[in-house]
Design a protein around this motif. Structure first.
Motif, PDB file in Angstrom:
ATOM      1  N   ILE A  19       0.984  -1.281  -0.034  1.00  0.00           N
ATOM      2  CA  ILE A  19       0.070   0.205  -0.022  1.00  0.00           C
ATOM      3  C   ILE A  19       0.758   1.289  -0.075  1.00  0.00           C
ATOM      4  CG2 ILE A  19      -0.229  -0.095   2.450  1.00  0.00           C
ATOM      5  CD1 ILE A  19      -3.147   1.160   2.168  1.00  0.00           C
ATOM      6  N   SER A  20       0.378   2.388  -0.662  1.00  0.00           N
ATOM      7  CA  SER A  20       1.117   3.502  -0.807  1.00  0.00           C
ATOM      8  C   SER A  20       1.054   4.315   0.409  1.00  0.00           C
ATOM      9  CB  SER A  20       1.022   4.272  -1.956  1.00  0.00           C
ATOM     10  OG  SER A  20      -0.349   4.808  -1.748  1.00  0.00           O
ATOM     11  N   ARG A  21       2.000   5.290   0.753  1.00  0.00           N
ATOM     12  CA  ARG A  21       1.820   6.206   1.863  1.00  0.00           C
ATOM     13  C   ARG A  21       0.634   7.065   1.779  1.00  0.00           C
ATOM     14  NH1 ARG A  21       6.573  10.058   4.274  1.00  0.00           N
ATOM     15  NH2 ARG A  21       5.113  11.432   5.523  1.00  0.00           N
ATOM     16  N   ASP A  22       0.511   7.582   0.622  1.00  0.00           N
ATOM     17  CA  ASP A  22      -0.942   8.282   0.434  1.00  0.00           C
ATOM     18  C   ASP A  22      -2.089   7.571   0.886  1.00  0.00           C
ATOM     19  OD1 ASP A  22       0.726  10.510  -0.081  1.00  0.00           O
ATOM     20  OD2 ASP A  22       0.487  10.351  -2.305  1.00  0.00           O
ATOM     21  N   GLN A  23      -2.207   6.659   0.360  1.00  0.00           N
ATOM     22  CA  GLN A  23      -3.435   5.615   0.447  1.00  0.00           C
ATOM     23  C   GLN A  23      -3.537   5.340   2.142  1.00  0.00           C
ATOM     24  OE1 GLN A  23      -2.311   2.338  -2.316  1.00  0.00           O
ATOM     25  NE2 GLN A  23      -4.101   2.795  -3.512  1.00  0.00           N
ATOM     26  N   LEU A  24      -2.515   4.925   2.602  1.00  0.00           N
ATOM     27  CA  LEU A  24      -2.368   4.503   4.037  1.00  0.00           C
ATOM     28  C   LEU A  24      -2.903   5.876   4.879  1.00  0.00           C
ATOM     29  CD1 LEU A  24      -2.180   2.123   5.968  1.00  0.00           C
ATOM     30  CD2 LEU A  24       0.101   2.731   6.194  1.00  0.00           C
ATOM     31  N   SER A  25      -2.205   6.989   4.460  1.00  0.00           N
ATOM     32  CA  SER A  25      -2.555   8.167   5.267  1.00  0.00           C
ATOM     33  C   SER A  25      -4.122   8.526   5.251  1.00  0.00           C
ATOM     34  CB  SER A  25      -1.852   9.402   4.958  1.00  0.00           C
ATOM     35  OG  SER A  25      -0.402   9.092   4.941  1.00  0.00           O
ATOM     36  N   ALA A  26      -4.585   8.195   3.910  1.00  0.00           N
ATOM     37  CA  ALA A  26      -5.803   8.597   3.904  1.00  0.00           C
ATOM     38  C   ALA A  26      -6.873   7.611   4.728  1.00  0.00           C
ATOM     39  CB  ALA A  26      -6.453   8.356   2.381  1.00  0.00           C
ATOM     40  N   ILE A  27      -6.576   6.290   4.402  1.00  0.00           N
ATOM     41  CA  ILE A  27      -7.274   5.333   5.267  1.00  0.00           C
ATOM     42  C   ILE A  27      -7.189   5.826   6.874  1.00  0.00           C
ATOM     43  CG2 ILE A  27      -7.271   2.838   6.213  1.00  0.00           C
ATOM     44  CD1 ILE A  27      -6.133   2.110   3.497  1.00  0.00           C
ATOM     45  N   MET A  28      -5.991   6.047   7.444  1.00  0.00           N
ATOM     46  CA  MET A  28      -5.882   6.561   8.741  1.00  0.00           C
ATOM     47  C   MET A  28      -6.932   7.674   9.333  1.00  0.00           C
ATOM     48  SD  MET A  28      -4.295   4.120  10.269  1.00  0.00           S
ATOM     49  CE  MET A  28      -3.380   2.819   9.351  1.00  0.00           C
ATOM     50  N   LEU A  29      -6.774   8.596   8.372  1.00  0.00           N
ATOM     51  CA  LEU A  29      -7.722   9.918   8.641  1.00  0.00           C
ATOM     52  C   LEU A  29      -9.187   9.412   8.419  1.00  0.00           C
ATOM     53  CD1 LEU A  29      -5.731  12.501   6.730  1.00  0.00           C
ATOM     54  CD2 LEU A  29      -6.077  12.200   9.014  1.00  0.00           C
ATOM     55  N   GLU A  30      -9.487   8.671   7.954  1.00  0.00           N
ATOM     56  CA  GLU A  30     -10.848   8.074   7.587  1.00  0.00           C
ATOM     57  C   GLU A  30     -11.366   7.334   8.781  1.00  0.00           C
ATOM     58  OE1 GLU A  30     -14.691   7.609   6.191  1.00  0.00           O
ATOM     59  OE2 GLU A  30     -13.017   8.642   5.370  1.00  0.00           O
ATOM     60  N   ASN A  31     -10.445   6.405   9.553  1.00  0.00           N
ATOM     61  CA  ASN A  31     -10.904   6.182  10.639  1.00  0.00           C
ATOM     62  C   ASN A  31     -10.774   6.824  11.805  1.00  0.00           C
ATOM     63  OD1 ASN A  31     -10.422   3.544   9.230  1.00  0.00           O
ATOM     64  ND2 ASN A  31      -8.207   3.097   9.563  1.00  0.00           N
ATOM     65  N   LEU A  32      -9.945   7.741  11.908  1.00  0.00           N
ATOM     66  CA  LEU A  32      -9.974   8.494  12.954  1.00  0.00           C
ATOM     67  C   LEU A  32     -11.370   9.438  12.991  1.00  0.00           C
ATOM     68  CD1 LEU A  32      -6.599  10.069  12.770  1.00  0.00           C
ATOM     69  CD2 LEU A  32      -7.350   8.543  14.678  1.00  0.00           C
ATOM     70  N   ARG A  33     -11.795   9.839  11.835  1.00  0.00           N
ATOM     71  CA  ARG A  33     -13.001  10.685  11.519  1.00  0.00           C
ATOM     72  C   ARG A  33     -13.760   9.817  11.943  1.00  0.00           C
ATOM     73  NH1 ARG A  33     -10.489  13.191   7.114  1.00  0.00           N
ATOM     74  NH2 ARG A  33     -11.261  11.225   5.559  1.00  0.00           N
ATOM     75  N   GLY A  34     -14.239   8.574  11.530  1.00  0.00           N
ATOM     76  CA  GLY A  34     -15.163   7.580  11.513  1.00  0.00           C
ATOM     77  C   GLY A  34     -15.774   7.431  13.137  1.00  0.00           C
ATOM     78  N   LEU A  35     -14.321   7.355  14.140  1.00  0.00           N
ATOM     79  CA  LEU A  35     -14.619   6.981  15.265  1.00  0.00           C
ATOM     80  C   LEU A  35     -14.394   8.315  16.291  1.00  0.00           C
ATOM     81  CD1 LEU A  35     -13.707   4.065  14.074  1.00  0.00           C
ATOM     82  CD2 LEU A  35     -12.938   3.589  16.349  1.00  0.00           C
ATOM     83  N   GLY A  36     -14.444   9.495  15.774  1.00  0.00           N
ATOM     84  CA  GLY A  36     -14.516  10.533  16.453  1.00  0.00           C
ATOM     85  C   GLY A  36     -13.174  10.897  17.339  1.00  0.00           C
ATOM     86  N   LEU A  37     -12.094  10.226  16.792  1.00  0.00           N
ATOM     87  CA  LEU A  37     -10.689  10.036  17.568  1.00  0.00           C
ATOM     88  C   LEU A  37     -10.009  11.370  17.194  1.00  0.00           C
ATOM     89  CD1 LEU A  37     -10.154   6.258  17.276  1.00  0.00           C
ATOM     90  CD2 LEU A  37     -10.442   7.585  19.286  1.00  0.00           C
ATOM     91  N   PRO A  38      -9.122  11.865  18.313  1.00  0.00           N
ATOM     92  CA  PRO A  38      -8.457  13.265  17.975  1.00  0.00           C
ATOM     93  C   PRO A  38      -7.111  12.882  17.124  1.00  0.00           C
ATOM     94  CG  PRO A  38      -8.075  12.333  19.940  1.00  0.00           C
ATOM     95  CD  PRO A  38      -8.978  11.493  19.609  1.00  0.00           C
ATOM     96  N   ARG A  39      -6.883  13.742  15.996  1.00  0.00           N
ATOM     97  CA  ARG A  39      -5.656  13.682  15.305  1.00  0.00           C
ATOM     98  C   ARG A  39      -4.633  14.260  15.976  1.00  0.00           C
ATOM     99  NH1 ARG A  39      -6.839  16.336   9.727  1.00  0.00           N
ATOM    100  NH2 ARG A  39      -4.596  15.652   9.489  1.00  0.00           N
ATOM    101  N   LEU A  40      -4.767  15.278  16.859  1.00  0.00           N
ATOM    102  CA  LEU A  40      -3.717  16.181  17.565  1.00  0.00           C
ATOM    103  C   LEU A  40      -2.767  15.139  18.282  1.00  0.00           C
ATOM    104  CD1 LEU A  40      -2.609  18.716  18.392  1.00  0.00           C
ATOM    105  CD2 LEU A  40      -3.771  18.754  20.434  1.00  0.00           C
ATOM    106  N   GLU A  41      -1.307  15.257  17.795  1.00  0.00           N
ATOM    107  CA  GLU A  41      -0.327  14.389  18.457  1.00  0.00           C
ATOM    108  C   GLU A  41      -0.131  12.824  18.145  1.00  0.00           C
ATOM    109  OE1 GLU A  41      -0.558  15.963  22.393  1.00  0.00           O
ATOM    110  OE2 GLU A  41       1.244  17.526  22.219  1.00  0.00           O
ATOM    111  N   GLY A  42      -1.188  12.472  17.165  1.00  0.00           N
ATOM    112  CA  GLY A  42      -1.466  11.185  17.149  1.00  0.00           C
ATOM    113  C   GLY A  42      -2.164  10.601  18.491  1.00  0.00           C
ATOM    114  N   ARG A  43      -3.000  11.217  18.994  1.00  0.00           N
ATOM    115  CA  ARG A  43      -3.714  10.623  20.274  1.00  0.00           C
ATOM    116  C   ARG A  43      -4.711   9.601  19.598  1.00  0.00           C
ATOM    117  NH1 ARG A  43      -3.348  14.048  24.942  1.00  0.00           N
ATOM    118  NH2 ARG A  43      -2.180  15.982  24.645  1.00  0.00           N
TER     119      ARG A  43
END
Length: 333
Positions: free
Chosen positions: A43-67
């Motif tokens: 998987i590419s870095r861009d794809q993986l980054s998009a997936i991680m952001l989608e997961n954070l948004r879906g679960l309402g998890l904070p992005r700040l500092e990787g929390r």
């Protein structure tokens, strides 16, 4: 290290980020990510980054500092993120999420894909479909019931108020009156009538402009009185509290709904008494007449049942619902 391949997953279908990866910024592009068991290791870095952001948004998890990442991945905010053990499977949340990813892939690829005449663009299930910005995907009623079972009524009330303060107006939870009404009914069915009344009172409090919530609260109070003292006492209680009730609460639906609830819960005699009292109180309302026709027919008093509906139709000859019911009851001979 093992790697399993499944059909390609679109970015929008991914659930919790339990995908185990080494930190992206610490890798060379030519290096495969470690311990991937659902996504391709290429998987590419861009794809993986998009997936991680989608997961954070879906679960309402904070992005700040990787929390939010620490919900699934092993590490600490006291460490550099390059030192986190992304490949570890120690956290249960990550292990569960692999199954969730496979479930979502199956829903989108095996089930939704077979539907005919789909509306474009095709709907795809995502983590947000169930989680809606929260880590616990259970509906509100189930969350509250679990709290009640574990900690009692006071904690349940506190949990509801906390969730309402945080999520009201969003998509995370359903705060319509039916949720607390459903919980109150379940508690009443479990013979926890006092706690059911407490939940119904909360429902009336947070929905002051909806008479249905207040009506359900009154019904449970009457039900408690019926079980303890009988129907006559409950009807007397209703008369005495009429002045407390906002307009529109004491309508034919109040006693009718409670009457049918009692009939369905092996208290048919009390339920029938309420339905008869309702007809006395509202003789010109169809709901009261219809229910009386039903209970008379069920009791074998068919001609009396037909008589009620025939009288109604003489007064309201265009009333299709009454005409259909009369036809239906006559066909049950």
């Amino acid at each position: 290290m093992t790697t399993q391949h499944v059909r390609p997953l679109g970015l929008a279908i991914l659930v919790v980020s339990a995908l185990v990866v080494t930190p992206i910024h610490a890798q060379d592009r030519a290096t495969r990510y470690k311990n991937l068991k659902v996504l391709s290791p290429d998987i590419s870095r861009d794809q993986l980054s998009a997936i991680m952001l989608e997961n954070l948004r879906g679960l309402g998890l904070p992005r700040l500092e990787g929390r939010g990442c620490l919900f699934c991945h092993v590490g600490s905010l006291d460490q550099s993120r390059s030192e986190w053990n992304y490949a570890s499977d120690d956290k249960l949340t990550k292990r569960k999420a692999r199954t969730m990813l496979q479930m979502v892939a199956a829903i989108n690829g095996d089930h939704l894909a077979r539907l005919e005449d789909r509306i474009a663009p095709n709907l795809r299930v995502t983590c947000n479909t169930c989680h809606a910005g929260r880590t616990d995907p259970r509906p509100l009623e189930e969350v509250l019931l679990a709290t009640y079972t574990a900690s009692g009524i006071d904690s349940t009330i506190a949990r509801y108020r906390s969730l309402r303060a945080r999520y009201f107006g969003g998509d995370a939870y359903d705060f319509r009156i039916g949720v607390l009404d459903g919980l109150a009914t379940r508690l009443a069915d479990d013979k926890a009538i006092d706690n059911a009344i407490t939940i119904a009172a909360l429902n009336a409090e947070v929905n002051p402009d909806d008479v249905r919530a207040t009506r359900a609260w009154v019904q449970l109070r009457l039900e408690r009185t019926i079980d303890a003292e009988g129907v006559a006492s409950a009807l007397g209680q209703l008369e005495s509290i009429t002045k407390e009730l906002p307009p529109g609460v004491w309508t034919p639906e109040l006693l009718d709904g409670l009457g049918w609830r009692l009939r369905r819960s092996d208290r048919a005699e009390a339920g029938n008494a309420l339905i008869r009292a309702n007809l006395t109180r509202f003789p010109k309302e169809y709901t009261a007449n219809e229910s009386m026709a039903f209970i008379l027919h069920d009791a074998g008093k068919r001609e009396e049942a037909y008589g009620i509906l025939e009288r109604w139709l003489r007064q309201h000859p265009d009333h299709d619902r009454a005409r259909r019911l009369l036809t239906n009851l006559r066909s049950r001979r």
